[in-house]
Motif scaffolding. Structure first.
Motif, PDB file in Angstrom:
ATOM      1  N   MET A   1       0.825  -1.211   0.000  1.00  0.00           N
ATOM      2  CA  MET A   1       0.000   0.000   0.000  1.00  0.00           C
ATOM      3  C   MET A   1       0.855   1.255   0.000  1.00  0.00           C
ATOM      4  O   MET A   1       0.510   2.264  -0.619  1.00  0.00           O
ATOM      5  N   LYS A   2       2.008   1.189   0.672  1.00  0.00           N
ATOM      6  CA  LYS A   2       2.937   2.323   0.659  1.00  0.00           C
ATOM      7  C   LYS A   2       3.406   2.587  -0.769  1.00  0.00           C
ATOM      8  O   LYS A   2       3.467   3.737  -1.204  1.00  0.00           O
ATOM      9  N   TYR A   3       3.743   1.538  -1.473  1.00  0.00           N
ATOM     10  CA  TYR A   3       4.168   1.702  -2.875  1.00  0.00           C
ATOM     11  C   TYR A   3       3.016   2.194  -3.747  1.00  0.00           C
ATOM     12  O   TYR A   3       3.184   3.071  -4.594  1.00  0.00           O
ATOM     13  N   LEU A   4       1.812   1.642  -3.520  1.00  0.00           N
ATOM     14  CA  LEU A   4       0.644   1.991  -4.330  1.00  0.00           C
ATOM     15  C   LEU A   4       0.310   3.474  -4.192  1.00  0.00           C
ATOM     16  O   LEU A   4       0.014   4.158  -5.177  1.00  0.00           O
ATOM     17  N   HIS A   5       0.398   3.989  -2.966  1.00  0.00           N
ATOM     18  CA  HIS A   5       0.102   5.411  -2.744  1.00  0.00           C
ATOM     19  C   HIS A   5       1.158   6.318  -3.359  1.00  0.00           C
ATOM     20  O   HIS A   5       0.876   7.475  -3.667  1.00  0.00           O
ATOM     21  N   GLY A   6       2.369   5.816  -3.534  1.00  0.00           N
ATOM     22  CA  GLY A   6       3.430   6.627  -4.137  1.00  0.00           C
ATOM     23  C   GLY A   6       3.531   6.495  -5.646  1.00  0.00           C
ATOM     24  O   GLY A   6       4.321   7.181  -6.275  1.00  0.00           O
ATOM     25  N   SER A   7       2.697   5.616  -6.235  1.00  0.00           N
ATOM     26  CA  SER A   7       2.738   5.381  -7.679  1.00  0.00           C
ATOM     27  C   SER A   7       1.714   6.256  -8.392  1.00  0.00           C
ATOM     28  O   SER A   7       1.017   7.060  -7.781  1.00  0.00           O
ATOM     29  N   ASP A   8       1.612   6.068  -9.699  1.00  0.00           N
ATOM     30  CA  ASP A   8       0.638   6.820 -10.488  1.00  0.00           C
ATOM     31  C   ASP A   8      -0.796   6.408 -10.174  1.00  0.00           C
ATOM     32  O   ASP A   8      -1.733   7.149 -10.454  1.00  0.00           O
ATOM     33  N   VAL A   9      -0.988   5.214  -9.613  1.00  0.00           N
ATOM     34  CA  VAL A   9      -2.340   4.748  -9.275  1.00  0.00           C
ATOM     35  C   VAL A   9      -2.920   5.568  -8.116  1.00  0.00           C
ATOM     36  O   VAL A   9      -4.128   5.812  -8.055  1.00  0.00           O
ATOM     37  N   LYS A  10      -2.044   5.976  -7.188  1.00  0.00           N
ATOM     38  CA  LYS A  10      -2.369   6.877  -6.079  1.00  0.00           C
ATOM     39  C   LYS A  10      -3.131   6.228  -4.924  1.00  0.00           C
ATOM     40  O   LYS A  10      -2.856   6.496  -3.770  1.00  0.00           O
ATOM     41  N   LEU A  11      -4.116   5.366  -5.199  1.00  0.00           N
ATOM     42  CA  LEU A  11      -4.895   4.783  -4.104  1.00  0.00           C
ATOM     43  C   LEU A  11      -5.528   3.470  -4.546  1.00  0.00           C
ATOM     44  O   LEU A  11      -5.501   3.111  -5.723  1.00  0.00           O
ATOM     45  N   HIS A  12      -6.090   2.750  -3.576  1.00  0.00           N
ATOM     46  CA  HIS A  12      -6.787   1.503  -3.879  1.00  0.00           C
ATOM     47  C   HIS A  12      -8.274   1.769  -4.095  1.00  0.00           C
ATOM     48  O   HIS A  12      -8.816   1.489  -5.156  1.00  0.00           O
ATOM     49  N   GLY A  13      -8.922   2.322  -3.088  1.00  0.00           N
ATOM     50  CA  GLY A  13     -10.319   2.700  -3.236  1.00  0.00           C
ATOM     51  C   GLY A  13     -11.310   1.667  -2.730  1.00  0.00           C
ATOM     52  O   GLY A  13     -12.449   2.018  -2.393  1.00  0.00           O
TER      53      GLY A  13
END
Length: 442
Positions: A1-13
């Motif tokens: 999740m740390k990586y996901l928030h720092g990527s272009d995807v930004k969040l899970h939702g």
């Protein structure tokens, strides 16, 4: 999740425990992210965090703080070994209603005996009613590291830590290997670009067919070393290779300053074209002639390392006319030129004299049209194989030509400075003009 928030995807939702899966390496992986349009089409929204339950627009988009709240609920499931809010005794509808409209504030009750106090405190901060007061996943990672103090209690936990570290760094490893691959690919492209024109090389790399092209206005340069057979006979193979490498490196540095293309070298023969594959209009003949004079001047001061007392002399032949260019071969493709112009240029070189630039009637006409002050001397009639008896000419120089202290006309007449007592390092030859710049040439 740390990586996901720092990527272009930004969040899970839509983070929840059913989106957390464990792979064959016992590593937790997150699924079902990056699908906002699909969820929106099916009216599937994040209904976890209080602020999302209150605001439909936020619920459609999701937020990073909403993901942190969802993480806290998942953490409570892990600690309590049960479904979300399983120890509250409320129905799902009642739970959602009370979360949407506090007070009182409804959260799962976590006994301190089931987890360290620091973990319980972290969970509470993650599901805080105010989104801005919630932790980020970077802060969550730091908090968990402090709880564990960087240590594991048993072999299985140590193995899991190693697998987790490997999984976390796997992407960095892939990026590093990809960067190395790009560097090697660039080296291969640069090497291929030296063997043939860049556009042709790109077409071959893309698997495209390279069709032959006819060029109406070209000038071809040929030169070879006078007495090369005798020099080779008196030299070792290494000395011959060093000689050619020194001389042709000098030539290569000179042609970089001109709008010409080095076609190939075969033994001591050196072939250059102008007007192929780059069309430069009626500049092709003057460009090659300036190149020939610079090469001849540079050769006048060239000293063979293993035979400093032997003068270096070359023959140069030029001819202008049409030519066809194309790629020949599959295993080792070569960019080659064909046509009578190439054959005639080769004949001009072989029928020339040492330290002379032998030009044909067609090259002379191109120079006269350019009106750049080239000095041309009539040689007389020469019998060329396949052409018969023709009148040819010498290129003797050019008005205002600066050969950097080397008298081109004297060198053509056989004069040369005495050799040094000891071999010296070659001095770099500075071409007489800057690199030609395309100025709207056809």
């Amino acid at each position: 999740m740390k990586y996901l928030h720092g990527s272009d995807v930004k969040l899970h939702g839509r983070l929840k425990s059913t989106n957390c899966v464990v792979d064959g390496r016992f590593t937790c992986k997150i699924t079902d992210y990056g699908l906002p349009r699909l969820y929106d089409a099916q009216n599937m929204y994040d209904e976890t965090a209080p602020e999302l339950l209150k605001d439909e627009k936020l619920r459609r988009k999701g937020t990073q703080k909403g993901d942190v709240y969802a993480f806290a609920i998942i953490a409570s499931e892990i600690v309590l070994r049960g479904e979300p809010f399983s120890n509250t005794g409320y129905s799902p509808k009642a739970i959602i209603s009370r979360i949407r409209r506090p007070p009182p504030l409804l959260r799962p009750s976590i006994p301190t005996s089931l987890c360290p106090y620091q973990v319980k405190s972290m969970i509470k901060e993650c599901w805080d009613e105010e989104p801005e007061r919630r932790l980020t996943f970077s802060q969550i990672c730091d908090a968990l590291s402090k709880v564990q103090k960087g240590k594991k209690t048993n072999i299985v936990d140590n193995m899991m830590k190693m697998l987790e570290e490997y999984s976390n760094h796997l992407e960095d490893i892939v990026k590093a290997r990809t960067a190395e691959l790009e560097v090697e690919k660039k080296k291969s492209q640069e090497l291929l670009a030296r063997m043939m024109p860049v556009e042709i090389a790109q077409r071959l790399q893309n698997g495209e067919t390279v069709l032959p092209v006819c060029y109406d206005e070209t000038t071809i340069y040929f030169s070879d070393i006078c007495g090369f057979t005798s020099i080779s006979a008196a030299s070792t193979p290494f000395e011959v290779v060093d000689l050619l490498n020194d001389l042709y490196t000098l030539f290569d540095n000179i042609i970089d300053e001109y709008e010409v293309y080095k076609v190939e070298t075969i033994g001591d023969a050196y072939m250059v074209s102008s007007g192929v594959p780059f069309k430069i209009g009626d500049r092709h003949a003057p460009e090659i002639c300036m190149l020939a004079m610079d090469i001849l001047s540079a050769t006048g001061s060239f000293i063979m390392r293993h035979m400093p007392e032997v003068p270096m002399k070359i023959r140069i032949g030029l001819h202008s006319g049409p030519a066809v260019a194309g790629v020949v071969g599959l295993a080792m493709p070569r960019y080659c030129l064909f046509g009578d112009t190439i054959n005639t240029a080769s004949r001009m070189e072989s029928n020339g004299l040492p330290s002379r630039i032998h030009i044909s009637w067609s090259t002379r006409e191109c120079l006269l049209k350019s009106d750049e002050g080239f000095q041309i001397q009539e040689r007389g009639t020469v019998e060329l194989k396949g052409k018969g008896v023709l009148t040819t000419y010498w290129l003797a120089g050019k008005e205002g030509y600066d050969s950097h202290g080397i008298k081109l006309d004297e060198y053509m007449n056989g004069n040369r400075p005495p050799p040094p007592k000891e071999p010296i390092k070659q001095k770099p030859f500075i071409p007489s003009k800057r690199k030609a710049v395309k100025k709207g040439w056809a």
